[in-house]
Design a protein around this motif. Sequence first.
Motif, PDB file in Angstrom:
ATOM      1  N   ALA A   1      17.378  15.702 -36.763  1.00 25.05           N
ATOM      2  CA  ALA A   1      17.661  15.197 -35.418  1.00 25.05           C
ATOM      3  C   ALA A   1      18.504  16.229 -34.689  1.00 25.05           C
ATOM      4  O   ALA A   1      19.594  16.588 -35.152  1.00 25.05           O
ATOM      5  CB  ALA A   1      18.404  13.868 -35.496  1.00 25.05           C
ATOM      6  N   SER A   2      18.030  16.694 -33.584  1.00 28.50           N
ATOM      7  CA  SER A   2      18.723  17.738 -32.843  1.00 28.50           C
ATOM      8  C   SER A   2      20.156  17.340 -32.491  1.00 28.50           C
ATOM      9  O   SER A   2      21.071  18.167 -32.497  1.00 28.50           O
ATOM     10  CB  SER A   2      17.936  18.078 -31.574  1.00 28.50           C
ATOM     11  OG  SER A   2      18.537  19.116 -30.842  1.00 28.50           O
TER      12      SER A   2
ATOM     13  N   ILE B   1      20.359  16.347 -26.088  1.00 26.13           N
ATOM     14  CA  ILE B   1      19.363  15.842 -25.139  1.00 26.13           C
ATOM     15  C   ILE B   1      17.952  15.769 -25.717  1.00 26.13           C
ATOM     16  O   ILE B   1      17.246  14.778 -25.481  1.00 26.13           O
ATOM     17  CB  ILE B   1      19.383  16.667 -23.837  1.00 26.13           C
ATOM     18  CG1 ILE B   1      20.795  16.702 -23.238  1.00 26.13           C
ATOM     19  CG2 ILE B   1      18.405  16.084 -22.818  1.00 26.13           C
ATOM     20  CD1 ILE B   1      20.923  17.577 -21.998  1.00 26.13           C
ATOM     21  N   PRO B   2      17.464  16.756 -26.480  1.00 25.15           N
ATOM     22  CA  PRO B   2      16.095  16.635 -26.997  1.00 25.15           C
ATOM     23  C   PRO B   2      15.875  15.448 -27.930  1.00 25.15           C
ATOM     24  O   PRO B   2      14.751  14.975 -28.075  1.00 25.15           O
ATOM     25  CB  PRO B   2      15.887  17.963 -27.740  1.00 25.15           C
ATOM     26  CG  PRO B   2      16.826  18.915 -27.071  1.00 25.15           C
ATOM     27  CD  PRO B   2      18.037  18.095 -26.753  1.00 25.15           C
ATOM     28  N   THR B   3      16.949  14.960 -28.572  1.00 29.04           N
ATOM     29  CA  THR B   3      16.815  13.726 -29.357  1.00 29.04           C
ATOM     30  C   THR B   3      17.011  12.538 -28.426  1.00 29.04           C
ATOM     31  O   THR B   3      16.093  11.762 -28.187  1.00 29.04           O
ATOM     32  CB  THR B   3      17.846  13.686 -30.497  1.00 29.04           C
ATOM     33  OG1 THR B   3      17.618  14.789 -31.368  1.00 29.04           O
ATOM     34  CG2 THR B   3      17.707  12.396 -31.303  1.00 29.04           C
ATOM     35  N   CYS B   4      18.189  12.383 -27.903  1.00 28.00           N
ATOM     36  CA  CYS B   4      18.489  11.330 -26.930  1.00 28.00           C
ATOM     37  C   CYS B   4      19.955  11.423 -26.552  1.00 28.00           C
ATOM     38  O   CYS B   4      20.768  11.965 -27.305  1.00 28.00           O
ATOM     39  CB  CYS B   4      18.193   9.932 -27.487  1.00 28.00           C
ATOM     40  SG  CYS B   4      19.207   9.507 -28.917  1.00 28.00           S
TER      41      CYS B   4
ATOM     42  N   LEU C   1      12.961  12.921 -33.220  1.00 28.11           N
ATOM     43  CA  LEU C   1      13.286  13.927 -34.226  1.00 28.11           C
ATOM     44  C   LEU C   1      12.532  15.212 -33.923  1.00 28.11           C
ATOM     45  O   LEU C   1      11.624  15.226 -33.085  1.00 28.11           O
ATOM     46  CB  LEU C   1      12.925  13.412 -35.619  1.00 28.11           C
ATOM     47  CG  LEU C   1      13.589  12.100 -36.023  1.00 28.11           C
ATOM     48  CD1 LEU C   1      13.203  11.736 -37.445  1.00 28.11           C
ATOM     49  CD2 LEU C   1      15.096  12.172 -35.877  1.00 28.11           C
ATOM     50  N   HIS C   2      12.916  16.279 -34.608  1.00 28.90           N
ATOM     51  CA  HIS C   2      12.264  17.566 -34.378  1.00 28.90           C
ATOM     52  C   HIS C   2      11.992  18.300 -35.681  1.00 28.90           C
ATOM     53  O   HIS C   2      12.710  18.132 -36.671  1.00 28.90           O
ATOM     54  CB  HIS C   2      13.133  18.468 -33.485  1.00 28.90           C
ATOM     55  CG  HIS C   2      12.961  18.208 -32.025  1.00 28.90           C
ATOM     56  ND1 HIS C   2      13.494  17.107 -31.405  1.00 28.90           N
ATOM     57  CD2 HIS C   2      12.291  18.895 -31.068  1.00 28.90           C
ATOM     58  CE1 HIS C   2      13.176  17.134 -30.110  1.00 28.90           C
ATOM     59  NE2 HIS C   2      12.447  18.208 -29.879  1.00 28.90           N
ATOM     60  N   PHE C   3      10.940  19.075 -35.663  1.00 25.56           N
ATOM     61  CA  PHE C   3      10.721  20.091 -36.679  1.00 25.56           C
ATOM     62  C   PHE C   3      11.326  21.377 -36.141  1.00 25.56           C
ATOM     63  O   PHE C   3      10.916  21.866 -35.083  1.00 25.56           O
ATOM     64  CB  PHE C   3       9.231  20.279 -36.963  1.00 25.56           C
ATOM     65  CG  PHE C   3       8.592  19.089 -37.629  1.00 25.56           C
ATOM     66  CD1 PHE C   3       8.867  18.788 -38.958  1.00 25.56           C
ATOM     67  CD2 PHE C   3       7.727  18.263 -36.927  1.00 25.56           C
ATOM     68  CE1 PHE C   3       8.294  17.678 -39.570  1.00 25.56           C
ATOM     69  CE2 PHE C   3       7.144  17.165 -37.526  1.00 25.56           C
ATOM     70  CZ  PHE C   3       7.427  16.866 -38.849  1.00 25.56           C
TER      71      PHE C   3
END
Length: 373
Positions: free
Chosen positions: A105-106, A118-121, A253-255
């Motif tokens: 999670a960023s 921000i890219p997660t929430c 979430l992010h890779f």
Amino acid sequence: MTTLDRRKFLKVAGAGGAATAVAACDQPTAPAVHEAMPNLSWRMTSSFPKSLDTIYGAAETFARVVREMTDGRFQIQVFAGGELVGGLQAADSVTDGTVEMAHTASYYYWGKDPTFAIPTCIPFGLNCRMQNAWMYDGGGIDLVNKFYAGYNIYGLPGGNTGAQMGGWFRREINAAEDWKGLKIRIAGFGGAILSRLGAVPQQIAGGDIYPALEKGTIDAAEWVGPYDDEKLGFHRVARYYYYPGWWEGQAMLHFFINLEKWNSLPKAYQAIIRAAAKTADTTMMAGYDMQNPGAIRRLARAGAILRPFSEEVLDACFKASNDAYAELTANNANFKTIYEAMTAVRAEGYLWFQLSEQTMDTYMMIQQRKDAL
């Protein structure tokens, strides 16, 4: 040459020419495909335990799709949080090249720069549909990758929880003053907002939350929602289950991929990774939507007491959030750029959703309460 001989000649020549043409086409094709698909073996560290089949499972889905789409030439081995590095060190391990990629999670890394959140929430941000619209069709992926590049990272969406619950509390939260002194496990930027209201946020990895809550080291904890929370057993050590998780109206979430490794990949492999990430992204959200309804029923039967945050509490949190954003946009250029792009999507999205989604959903929820569905 007789007419019969001429026909026989043309028939044989035609068959031979076709065979020659097929052979000519076949010869260069196989080597070209093989050259474009080298044998690679990567390691991916997850920030999550294997017991969480939804979140950890998104990484496994990603690795399986890459393997299948490359006919086994590109193998990615997934490691649970703590097996290679700690769950909250996943981004650093990608930056320094310890592993080729991570599933995380960023917002875990907002302490490096609040822009990571921000890219997660962020509190009172987008819902899942808006987040997808921004990322996939509104330039969000490219925008956040300009920021990630400063950390030697290339990022792709890798799953979503949807709107989360507000967490498990040992005591009730009836007014904004009840946050004061409350020790709460909370990830991301939400903790910074709660600290403005007097709470004492703790960032604890998923596998360590239960013992902290059981021992009273913390007074409350948020994780995701019914399905995962049931697995982690929080209802056995805290009675009150609050909603909504205003700090996570969705959580993407992010890779994370080491930028140098990403740039070195053949274009075909980059396309496959994008497709695999999108598959993991949509599959994870579908899994939660299927599993959460049954889980919330079981938790209620097991004694969980459901409580909504009051409008007074939400208003205080909303104001504290906006105060923080005003300060950050005035002092952090990266945050300002991405925040303003996100809030533009939010303003337009809620304008539309209140007409379409809300009206339809509200009516259907009334029917559900009437046992008409």
